[in-house]
Design an enzyme around this catalytic site. Structure first.
Site, PDB file in Angstrom:
ATOM      1  N   LEU A  38      50.453  45.403 -50.892  1.00 39.00           N
ATOM      2  CA  LEU A  38      51.855  45.301 -50.479  1.00 39.00           C
ATOM      3  C   LEU A  38      52.197  43.818 -50.357  1.00 39.00           C
ATOM      4  O   LEU A  38      51.457  43.055 -49.738  1.00 39.00           O
ATOM      5  CB  LEU A  38      52.080  46.000 -49.138  1.00 39.00           C
ATOM      6  CG  LEU A  38      53.501  45.896 -48.559  1.00 39.00           C
ATOM      7  CD1 LEU A  38      54.517  46.603 -49.454  1.00 39.00           C
ATOM      8  CD2 LEU A  38      53.551  46.484 -47.144  1.00 39.00           C
TER       9      LEU A  38
ATOM     10  N   ILE B 282      47.250  42.426 -48.721  1.00 35.21           N
ATOM     11  CA  ILE B 282      48.542  41.773 -48.608  1.00 35.21           C
ATOM     12  C   ILE B 282      48.695  40.794 -49.762  1.00 35.21           C
ATOM     13  O   ILE B 282      47.847  39.925 -49.977  1.00 35.21           O
ATOM     14  CB  ILE B 282      48.681  41.041 -47.262  1.00 35.21           C
ATOM     15  CG1 ILE B 282      48.425  42.009 -46.091  1.00 35.21           C
ATOM     16  CG2 ILE B 282      50.069  40.421 -47.161  1.00 35.21           C
ATOM     17  CD1 ILE B 282      49.354  43.207 -46.038  1.00 35.21           C
ATOM     18  N   LYS B 283      49.780  40.959 -50.506  1.00 36.53           N
ATOM     19  CA  LYS B 283      50.031  40.114 -51.675  1.00 36.53           C
ATOM     20  C   LYS B 283      50.750  38.847 -51.253  1.00 36.53           C
ATOM     21  O   LYS B 283      51.789  38.897 -50.585  1.00 36.53           O
ATOM     22  CB  LYS B 283      50.901  40.880 -52.671  1.00 36.53           C
ATOM     23  CG  LYS B 283      50.261  41.124 -54.015  1.00 36.53           C
ATOM     24  CD  LYS B 283      51.232  41.844 -54.923  1.00 36.53           C
ATOM     25  CE  LYS B 283      50.608  42.058 -56.291  1.00 36.53           C
ATOM     26  NZ  LYS B 283      51.536  42.747 -57.204  1.00 36.53           N
ATOM     27  N   VAL B 284      50.206  37.703 -51.658  1.00 33.38           N
ATOM     28  CA  VAL B 284      50.752  36.383 -51.311  1.00 33.38           C
ATOM     29  C   VAL B 284      50.819  35.549 -52.587  1.00 33.38           C
ATOM     30  O   VAL B 284      49.829  35.464 -53.319  1.00 33.38           O
ATOM     31  CB  VAL B 284      49.846  35.681 -50.275  1.00 33.38           C
ATOM     32  CG1 VAL B 284      50.305  34.255 -50.030  1.00 33.38           C
ATOM     33  CG2 VAL B 284      49.797  36.473 -48.970  1.00 33.38           C
TER      34      VAL B 284
ATOM     35  N   SER C 293      51.474  46.923 -56.086  1.00 34.61           N
ATOM     36  CA  SER C 293      52.924  47.107 -56.043  1.00 34.61           C
ATOM     37  C   SER C 293      53.571  45.736 -55.968  1.00 34.61           C
ATOM     38  O   SER C 293      52.916  44.727 -55.693  1.00 34.61           O
ATOM     39  CB  SER C 293      53.331  47.957 -54.841  1.00 34.61           C
ATOM     40  OG  SER C 293      53.116  47.249 -53.624  1.00 34.61           O
TER      41      SER C 293
END
Length: 351
Positions: free
Chosen positions: A106, A137-139, A42
């Site tokens: 996310l 976790i998207k970084v 996402s």
């Protein structure tokens, strides 16, 4: 989804680049998993579209707007609930594959891209709030994001490192990941369930470059970069540096092909799927591109094909005076700004 199963058999996972409440509650996501889809990604643009177009959010939005929360807090309640629900649907696959599939991403707020400390704080807070082993976790892969990656890996967080556009950026990701693994091992903590993917964006590269290239090279830069990046990934995973971590059960960073919807209508609508199929890789695909691939996609192990030609194409491009690393930095900054704009837009109705 026979074609998806065929891709899986060649060692590549297909993830869905889409998420909404209707997708989960209708049972559509579960059905797609049964037919071979292996994960979900996402981003702010995806949530913006979901909140605007999915009626299942209306009641929750109305209730949240009655509470003394900031727009971002309202957004997080909606997005976290969706990601948790998607994680729950994907959990059996995650368990069956020893944590290598069934992952759901996310993103941290995109305006934190150049702030390492704030990225770490927000990523850890989202990770703890989600409280799902198969969350990611998207970084963004800025220098600040890469520094955050090391700390997050050391803390045992699954990370989707996003907005990579060059082989140099990917190499930095390998080093940042390895540093985090070493820190964790130094604390005698397990590393076997930490998953990190490096999301390498494809169509945006060609979209930016084609107007500067002769016809013979148009539509070829992104695939050439992908093929050479994969060859370098193979080299890295065979290196002494990585093997020292592998014997401790550390999983390698996997390349994830992103931005796989074709932007140029003159090109095949499955260009960025058919040509980057290979073992230990992932392709995250928006729904309309996935449907096109299921209808007429050709499946073969293509990522290592024509590697010499790919290298030659990159040399020709650079001989034209095009600095691919400078382009990568520009595209990364533009990508961050696009996500900031989408994030601002999705917060507006939550005021």
């Amino acid at each position: 989804m026979a074609v998806i199963s065929a891709v899986n058999q060649l060692g590549q996972q297909i993830w869905l680049d889409n998420l909404s409440r209707s997708l989960i509650q209708s049972g559509e996501l579960a059905r797609m998993l049964e037919e071979g889809i292996s994960g979900v990604t996402s981003n702010p643009a995806i949530f913006q579209k979901a909140f605007a177009g999915d009626s299942l959010y209306a009641e929750d939005v109305a209730q949240l707007k009655q509470q003394p929360l900031s727009p971002k807090q309202r957004y997080e309640q909606l997005a976290v609930a969706d990601v948790q629900a998607a994680c729950d649907v994907c959990l059996p696959l995650y368990q069956q594959t020893n944590g290598t599939a069934g992952l759901v991403s996310l993103e941290v707020a995109p305006d934190l891209a150049d702030d390492t400390a704030a990225t770490i704080t927000e990523a850890l807070r989202l990770w703890q709030t989600l409280n799902r082993p198969n969350a990611m976790i998207k970084v963004p892969a800025t220098d600040s994001g890469l520094a955050a990656l090391t700390t997050l890996v050391a803390q045992g967080v699954n990370v989707n490192l996003t907005l990579l556009f060059s082989k140099k950026q990917v190499q930095k990701a390998y080093q940042a990941h390895a540093a985090g693994i070493r820190q964790r091992l130094a604390q005698n903590l397990p590393v076997d369930r930490i998953q990190v993917v490096a999301s390498f964006f494809l169509s945006r590269i060609d979209n930016a470059l084609d107007k500067l290239l002769p016809a013979a090279l148009q539509g070829k830069t992104a695939l050439a970069l992908a093929k050479t990046a994969y060859a370098e990934w193979q080299e890295f995973t065979q290196s002494r540096e990585f093997k020292n971590l592998s014997v401790q059960q550390a999983a390698p960073v996997r390349l994830l092909w992103a931005s796989t919807a074709t932007k140029n209508p003159q090109y095949s609508d499955v260009l960025y799927i058919e040509n980057v199929i290979g073992s230990h890789t992932i392709n995250t695909v928006p729904t309309h591109t996935l449907n096109a691939f299921m209808q007429h996609g050709q499946v073969a192990a293509t990522i290592s094909e024509n590697l010499a030609q790919a290298k030659s194409n990159l040399i020709e491009i650079e001989q034209l005076g095009i600095n691919l690393e400078s382009l990568a930095e520009r595209l990364q900054q533009e990508g961050i700004q696009q996500f900031i704009d989408a994030f601002d837009a999705l917060l507006q109705p939550l005021n």
